[in-house]
Design a protein around this motif. Structure first.
Motif, PDB file in Angstrom:
ATOM      1  N   ARG A   1     -34.234  59.859  81.391  1.00 14.46           N
ATOM      2  CA  ARG A   1     -34.271  59.035  82.608  1.00 14.46           C
ATOM      3  C   ARG A   1     -33.014  58.184  82.772  1.00 14.46           C
ATOM      4  N   GLY A   2     -32.181  58.154  81.756  1.00 14.62           N
ATOM      5  CA  GLY A   2     -30.923  57.423  81.849  1.00 14.62           C
ATOM      6  C   GLY A   2     -29.850  58.250  82.530  1.00 14.62           C
ATOM      7  N   MET A   3     -28.705  57.643  82.730  1.00 17.60           N
ATOM      8  CA  MET A   3     -27.614  58.322  83.419  1.00 17.60           C
ATOM      9  C   MET A   3     -27.139  59.558  82.659  1.00 17.60           C
ATOM     10  N   VAL A   4     -26.919  59.413  81.348  1.00 14.86           N
ATOM     11  CA  VAL A   4     -26.416  60.536  80.552  1.00 14.86           C
ATOM     12  C   VAL A   4     -27.464  61.619  80.402  1.00 14.86           C
ATOM     13  N   GLY A   5     -28.662  61.216  79.982  1.00 16.68           N
ATOM     14  CA  GLY A   5     -29.722  62.201  79.805  1.00 16.68           C
ATOM     15  C   GLY A   5     -30.043  62.944  81.087  1.00 16.68           C
ATOM     16  N   GLY A   6     -30.028  62.221  82.198  1.00 16.37           N
ATOM     17  CA  GLY A   6     -30.294  62.860  83.479  1.00 16.37           C
ATOM     18  C   GLY A   6     -29.247  63.900  83.829  1.00 16.37           C
TER      19      GLY A   6
ATOM     20  N   ASN B   1     -16.207  54.820  78.518  1.00 21.95           N
ATOM     21  CA  ASN B   1     -16.985  54.191  79.584  1.00 21.95           C
ATOM     22  C   ASN B   1     -17.389  55.232  80.621  1.00 21.95           C
ATOM     23  N   LEU B   2     -18.662  55.240  80.958  1.00 23.69           N
ATOM     24  CA  LEU B   2     -19.209  56.255  81.849  1.00 23.69           C
ATOM     25  C   LEU B   2     -19.572  55.686  83.210  1.00 23.69           C
ATOM     26  N   TYR B   3     -19.620  56.564  84.185  1.00 21.71           N
ATOM     27  CA  TYR B   3     -20.080  56.184  85.518  1.00 21.71           C
ATOM     28  C   TYR B   3     -20.585  57.450  86.206  1.00 21.71           C
ATOM     29  N   GLY B   4     -21.331  57.257  87.301  1.00 19.59           N
ATOM     30  CA  GLY B   4     -21.810  58.411  88.039  1.00 19.59           C
ATOM     31  C   GLY B   4     -23.243  58.230  88.513  1.00 19.59           C
ATOM     32  N   PRO B   5     -23.863  59.297  89.011  1.00 19.25           N
ATOM     33  CA  PRO B   5     -25.226  59.203  89.540  1.00 19.25           C
ATOM     34  C   PRO B   5     -26.215  58.756  88.470  1.00 19.25           C
TER      35      PRO B   5
ATOM     36  N   ARG C   1      -9.330  49.927  80.745  1.00 17.49           N
ATOM     37  CA  ARG C   1     -10.481  50.723  80.372  1.00 17.49           C
ATOM     38  C   ARG C   1     -10.305  52.172  80.837  1.00 17.49           C
ATOM     39  N   GLU C   2     -10.979  53.045  80.136  1.00 19.92           N
ATOM     40  CA  GLU C   2     -10.984  54.475  80.431  1.00 19.92           C
ATOM     41  C   GLU C   2     -12.362  54.814  80.996  1.00 19.92           C
ATOM     42  N   PHE C   3     -12.420  55.672  82.006  1.00 19.83           N
ATOM     43  CA  PHE C   3     -13.699  56.007  82.632  1.00 19.83           C
ATOM     44  C   PHE C   3     -13.868  57.519  82.737  1.00 19.83           C
ATOM     45  N   LEU C   4     -15.079  57.970  82.396  1.00 24.04           N
ATOM     46  CA  LEU C   4     -15.413  59.394  82.423  1.00 24.04           C
ATOM     47  C   LEU C   4     -16.647  59.595  83.286  1.00 24.04           C
ATOM     48  N   HIS C   5     -16.578  60.546  84.226  1.00 19.58           N
ATOM     49  CA  HIS C   5     -17.742  60.841  85.062  1.00 19.58           C
ATOM     50  C   HIS C   5     -18.821  61.489  84.199  1.00 19.58           C
ATOM     51  N   VAL C   6     -20.057  61.085  84.422  1.00 22.03           N
ATOM     52  CA  VAL C   6     -21.150  61.533  83.558  1.00 22.03           C
ATOM     53  C   VAL C   6     -21.367  63.042  83.635  1.00 22.03           C
ATOM     54  N   ASN C   7     -21.027  63.679  84.752  1.00 24.54           N
ATOM     55  CA  ASN C   7     -21.172  65.135  84.821  1.00 24.54           C
ATOM     56  C   ASN C   7     -20.158  65.834  83.920  1.00 24.54           C
ATOM     57  N   ASP C   8     -18.973  65.246  83.785  1.00 24.53           N
ATOM     58  CA  ASP C   8     -18.007  65.767  82.817  1.00 24.53           C
ATOM     59  C   ASP C   8     -18.543  65.615  81.400  1.00 24.53           C
ATOM     60  N   LEU C   9     -19.157  64.457  81.113  1.00 24.62           N
ATOM     61  CA  LEU C   9     -19.712  64.250  79.778  1.00 24.62           C
ATOM     62  C   LEU C   9     -20.790  65.280  79.470  1.00 24.62           C
ATOM     63  N   ALA C  10     -21.686  65.544  80.413  1.00 19.58           N
ATOM     64  CA  ALA C  10     -22.754  66.521  80.185  1.00 19.58           C
ATOM     65  C   ALA C  10     -22.172  67.875  79.799  1.00 19.58           C
TER      66      ALA C  10
ATOM     67  N   LYS D   1     -12.738  67.274  84.234  1.00 19.71           N
ATOM     68  CA  LYS D   1     -12.220  67.859  85.465  1.00 19.71           C
ATOM     69  C   LYS D   1     -12.261  66.923  86.670  1.00 19.71           C
ATOM     70  N   ILE D   2     -13.032  65.842  86.619  1.00 24.49           N
ATOM     71  CA  ILE D   2     -13.225  64.978  87.790  1.00 24.49           C
ATOM     72  C   ILE D   2     -12.286  63.788  87.709  1.00 24.49           C
ATOM     73  N   ASP D   3     -11.342  63.677  88.664  1.00 25.90           N
ATOM     74  CA  ASP D   3     -10.421  62.546  88.649  1.00 25.90           C
ATOM     75  C   ASP D   3     -11.140  61.278  89.089  1.00 25.90           C
ATOM     76  N   LEU D   4     -10.576  60.115  88.751  1.00 25.88           N
ATOM     77  CA  LEU D   4     -11.279  58.842  88.908  1.00 25.88           C
ATOM     78  C   LEU D   4     -11.615  58.528  90.364  1.00 25.88           C
ATOM     79  N   GLU D   5     -10.670  58.665  91.270  1.00 20.06           N
ATOM     80  CA  GLU D   5     -10.966  58.308  92.667  1.00 20.06           C
ATOM     81  C   GLU D   5     -12.040  59.217  93.258  1.00 20.06           C
ATOM     82  N   THR D   6     -11.953  60.506  92.969  1.00 16.16           N
ATOM     83  CA  THR D   6     -12.991  61.433  93.437  1.00 16.16           C
ATOM     84  C   THR D   6     -14.342  61.064  92.852  1.00 16.16           C
ATOM     85  N   GLY D   7     -14.349  60.732  91.565  1.00 10.77           N
ATOM     86  CA  GLY D   7     -15.598  60.361  90.908  1.00 10.77           C
ATOM     87  C   GLY D   7     -16.211  59.103  91.485  1.00 10.77           C
ATOM     88  N   ILE D   8     -15.364  58.106  91.800  1.00 12.65           N
ATOM     89  CA  ILE D   8     -15.879  56.861  92.383  1.00 12.65           C
ATOM     90  C   ILE D   8     -16.438  57.125  93.775  1.00 12.65           C
TER      91      ILE D   8
END
Length: 322
Positions: free
Chosen positions: A17-22, A172-176, A216-225, A296-303
């Motif tokens: 139910r969390g961002m990463v697990g989802g 650091n992660l971000y995303g849906p 800080r460094e940011f990674l989109h959660v879909n890239d992490l998955a 693969k997801i650049d920061l501005e696109t990810g935001i």
């Protein structure tokens, strides 16, 4: 995106139910996993801090692969305010799950930590071997110690028992599915919410914590998955590996980028009375890239994508605020 394949056997995604697990669940479903092979449990069904419940679950379900994304998480304020809860909950979840998985025949266990495990003044970019070479950042020490214990458990179970248990340290992660709580969220969702509210109320300024100079460094959660599923398919994965982009941005620059995406045109004001946290955090990603993965997801696109998800969640009343 990087081409990944479906892991073999039954896969338990802890923290679905969390961002990463989802994000991991969505990817596994896209890859065609059978419903019977995807195991998930929410807290009402399985409290991972309770040893008896965890042992019962593993004995009954016997997952072949575990991607352990369950954690008690939060930003600087939450970590600094509730350190006892952050160390206890995360320690118990890790210890209970790793031991029960080993004792019930799980062949693959991927534990998720965080780059906050590294010393406050770690060399930049941070290599995996700088772990335990200096003091931790005090504002998230409790969480970091729990995560270090989890990854060391995996390492020593692998050494002593031959279990293929290993760890990944996302940046650091971000995303849906992110947490947008007004005070307990991480910097990215906190800023997205703050700037969006400023636009809606026609505010003339937005105040952000600290000096704005930390990077800080940011990674989109879909890239992490993608990275995590890639790792559980490796025959001989590293005991510990960073998962990130290898690039960073200052907090001030991040604020300006989010202002651009949300359409805020007012003034951005720093509050230097608030803590900055670690001065610089950027991961060395040479090791994971050597295994064939890269983001693969650049920061501005990810935001932009994240802000769209935020707006949809707000409009539907499904915004995550915990």
């Amino acid at each position: 995106m990087n081409a990944v394949k479906l892991p073999k056997g039954r896969v338990y995604v802890a923290g679905h139910r969390g961002m990463v697990g989802g994000a991991v669940v969505r990817l596994l479903q896209e890859l065609g996993i059978a419903d019977s092979d995807l195991l998930t449990r929410d807290r009402s069904e399985l409290n991972l801090t309770r040893q008896s419940e965890v042992e019962r679950f593993y004995a009954e379900e016997r997952p072949d692969v575990v991607i352990f994304a369950a954690a008690k998480v939060g930003g600087i304020h939450a970590n600094d305010t509730y350190p006892a809860e952050f160390i206890y909950d995360n320690l118990m979840m890790a210890a209970n799950s790793i031991d029960a998985a080993y004792r019930n025949g799980t062949r693959r266990f991927l534990f998720l930590g965080s780059t906050c495990i590294y010393p406050r003044m770690a060399p930049q970019p941070m290599p995996e071997d700088c772990l335990l070479t200096g003091p931790l950042e005090s504002t998230n020490e409790a969480y970091a110690l729990a995560k270090i214990s989890g990854l060391k458990l995996c390492q020593h179970y692998r050494t002593q028992y031959g279990a293929l248990f290993h760890s990944a340290m996302p940046t650091n992660l971000y995303g849906p599915g992110d947490n947008y709580h007004p005070s307990n969220s991480h910097v990215m969702p906190a800023m997205i919410r703050r700037f969006d509210e400023a636009v809606r109320t026609n505010a003339e300024e937005v105040v952000i914590w600290g000096t704005g100079t930390p990077r800080r460094e940011f990674l989109h959660v879909n890239d992490l998955a993608q990275g995590l599923v890639h790792l559980v398919n490796l025959d001989d994965p590293p005991n510990l590996v960073n998962v990130g982009t290898g690039t960073d941005i200052s907090i001030r620059e991040l604020a300006e980028l989010i202002a651009k995406v949300t359409g805020f045109t007012g003034k951005i004001v720093q509050d230097p009375s608030k803590p900055d946290g670690t001065p610089v955090k950027r991961t060395n990603t040479d090791l994971i890239q050597s295994t064939g993965w890269s983001p693969k997801i650049d920061l501005e696109t990810g935001i932009k994508r994240t802000y769209e998800d935020y707006l949809q969640a707000t409009e539907s009343g499904c915004l995550r605020e915990v």
